[in-house]
Scaffold this active site. Sequence first.
Site, PDB file in Angstrom:
ATOM      1  CE  LYS A 215      -3.582   2.335   2.609  1.00  0.00           C
ATOM      2  NZ  LYS A 215      -4.640   2.192   3.610  1.00  0.00           N
TER       3      LYS A 215
ATOM      4  NE  ARG B 282      -6.016   9.637   3.058  1.00  0.00           N
ATOM      5  CZ  ARG B 282      -4.737   9.692   2.812  1.00  0.00           C
ATOM      6  NH1 ARG B 282      -4.166  10.856   2.586  1.00  0.00           N
ATOM      7  NH2 ARG B 282      -4.013   8.590   2.792  1.00  0.00           N
TER       8      ARG B 282
ATOM      9  NE  ARG C 176      -4.209   7.602   7.060  1.00  0.00           N
ATOM     10  CZ  ARG C 176      -5.332   8.208   6.673  1.00  0.00           C
ATOM     11  NH1 ARG C 176      -5.505   8.553   5.434  1.00  0.00           N
ATOM     12  NH2 ARG C 176      -6.294   8.437   7.532  1.00  0.00           N
TER      13      ARG C 176
ATOM     14  CE  LYS D 199      -5.969   1.932  -0.561  1.00  0.00           C
ATOM     15  NZ  LYS D 199      -6.180   2.043   0.834  1.00  0.00           N
TER      16      LYS D 199
ATOM     17  CE1 TYR E 256     -14.877   3.160  -3.169  1.00  0.00           C
ATOM     18  CE2 TYR E 256     -12.857   3.522  -4.423  1.00  0.00           C
ATOM     19  CZ  TYR E 256     -13.507   3.360  -3.205  1.00  0.00           C
ATOM     20  OH  TYR E 256     -12.785   3.386  -2.043  1.00  0.00           O
TER      21      TYR E 256
HETATM   22  C1  PBG Z   1      -7.948   3.036   5.357  1.00  0.00           C
HETATM   23  C2  PBG Z   1      -8.133   3.016   3.893  1.00  0.00           C
HETATM   24  C3  PBG Z   1      -7.896   4.041   2.958  1.00  0.00           C
HETATM   25  C4  PBG Z   1      -8.295   3.541   1.735  1.00  0.00           C
HETATM   26  C5  PBG Z   1      -8.741   2.240   1.954  1.00  0.00           C
HETATM   27  N1  PBG Z   1      -8.617   1.929   3.280  1.00  0.00           N
HETATM   28  C6  PBG Z   1      -7.419   5.418   3.172  1.00  0.00           C
HETATM   29  C7  PBG Z   1      -5.969   5.620   3.405  1.00  0.00           C
HETATM   30  O1  PBG Z   1      -5.203   4.704   3.602  1.00  0.00           O
HETATM   31  O2  PBG Z   1      -5.573   6.779   3.443  1.00  0.00           O
HETATM   32  C8  PBG Z   1      -8.285   4.284   0.437  1.00  0.00           C
HETATM   33  C9  PBG Z   1      -9.242   3.782  -0.566  1.00  0.00           C
HETATM   34  C10 PBG Z   1      -9.505   4.694  -1.691  1.00  0.00           C
HETATM   35  O3  PBG Z   1      -8.866   5.743  -1.890  1.00  0.00           O
HETATM   36  O4  PBG Z   1     -10.416   4.355  -2.452  1.00  0.00           O
HETATM   37  N2  PBG Z   1      -6.659   2.923   5.817  1.00  0.00           N
END
Ligand code: PBG
Length: 326
Positions: free
Chosen positions: A198, A208, A220, A251, A316
């Site tokens: 990720k 967010r 983050r 991701k 989505y």
């Molecule tokens: C939670 C999470 C996030 C996403 C999925 N789970 C936000 C992040 O890590 O900042 C992002 C999913 C998206 O942008 O569609 N940690």
Amino acid sequence: MNSGYPIVRPRRMRSSLKLSGLIKETTLDPSKFIMPYFVIHGNSLKEPIMTMPDQFRYSIDKLLEELKSVIDMGIGGILLFGIPKHKDELGSESYSPDGIIQQTLRAIKDVYSDLLVVTDVCLCDYTSHGHCGIVDENGYVKNDETLEYLAKIAVSYAKAGADIIAPSDMMDGRVKKIRESLDDEGLVNTPIMAYSSKYASCFYEPFRDAADCLPKFGNRKSYQMDFSNSDEAILEVGLDLDEGADIVMVKPALSYLDIIYKLKQTFKRPLAVYNVSGEYSMIKAASKLGYLKEDAAVIEMFTSFKRAGADIIISYYSLHAAKILG
Ligand code: PBG
């Protein structure tokens, strides 16, 4: 002597319509798609998400209505994100038996017992500071203490009916801790889909807003990966598989096709890709402005994930893509 036939046969002969189906290397199948949903407390609510046109925050009753089309279209499963009533330092609604996700899981399983439900496990939607873990007085995320909470959330979701647990926090050692805790509770058949690779990405921005989890301070980057790195993805995925992950994930997806390819070639294990909010919204926005043909863009994009090596596509656009494939 020339036989009379052209040496290079005209391309149209080799790519006739009938033949193209037979030799197509990559095909899409909605049973490999996962559709994410945001759930809120309340009744009869379907709130538009400003940063993600055509996506909504649903109350449980409205979500159940929406899920009819997911089932009709043969989508492989859904991924749930909860928006709590109450946020605090410890994100306590996430592991409460009456938390929004636990209530949603019970409601879904009552009506659609066969629908595969994946739950995102993370603290950021539930904490008042918006970080993915427990934070100390200086604002640092405390890795090991966070693991205890993540395990509590995972067990609570699995008990409420989650079919797959998907930790998205990126703390070190979380897959091992969650696996052990699930096993201790006898939940040995609940698989883990780990957000292993990720990246700290600008493409999460619309999410967010959707989940109301913008960090109140800092960012983050201390626990998500630097997008300049690719060997690190191999390391992270290797660790998660060793710790017991059943499915690993990359991701975001679109800017990371090289990572998808490399991971599939290296590990040959079930691989999911998350086509994130920003990737959705850029195609949606361009389509609404008439700059792109939405259906064509969606199918080409999904095909590129599969071609690169993805087994499972979380997007989505999953429901939309399934309708196009019809
Ligand atoms: C939670 C999470 C996030 C996403 C999925 N789970 C936000 C992040 O890590 O900042 C992002 C999913 C998206 O942008 O569609 N940690």
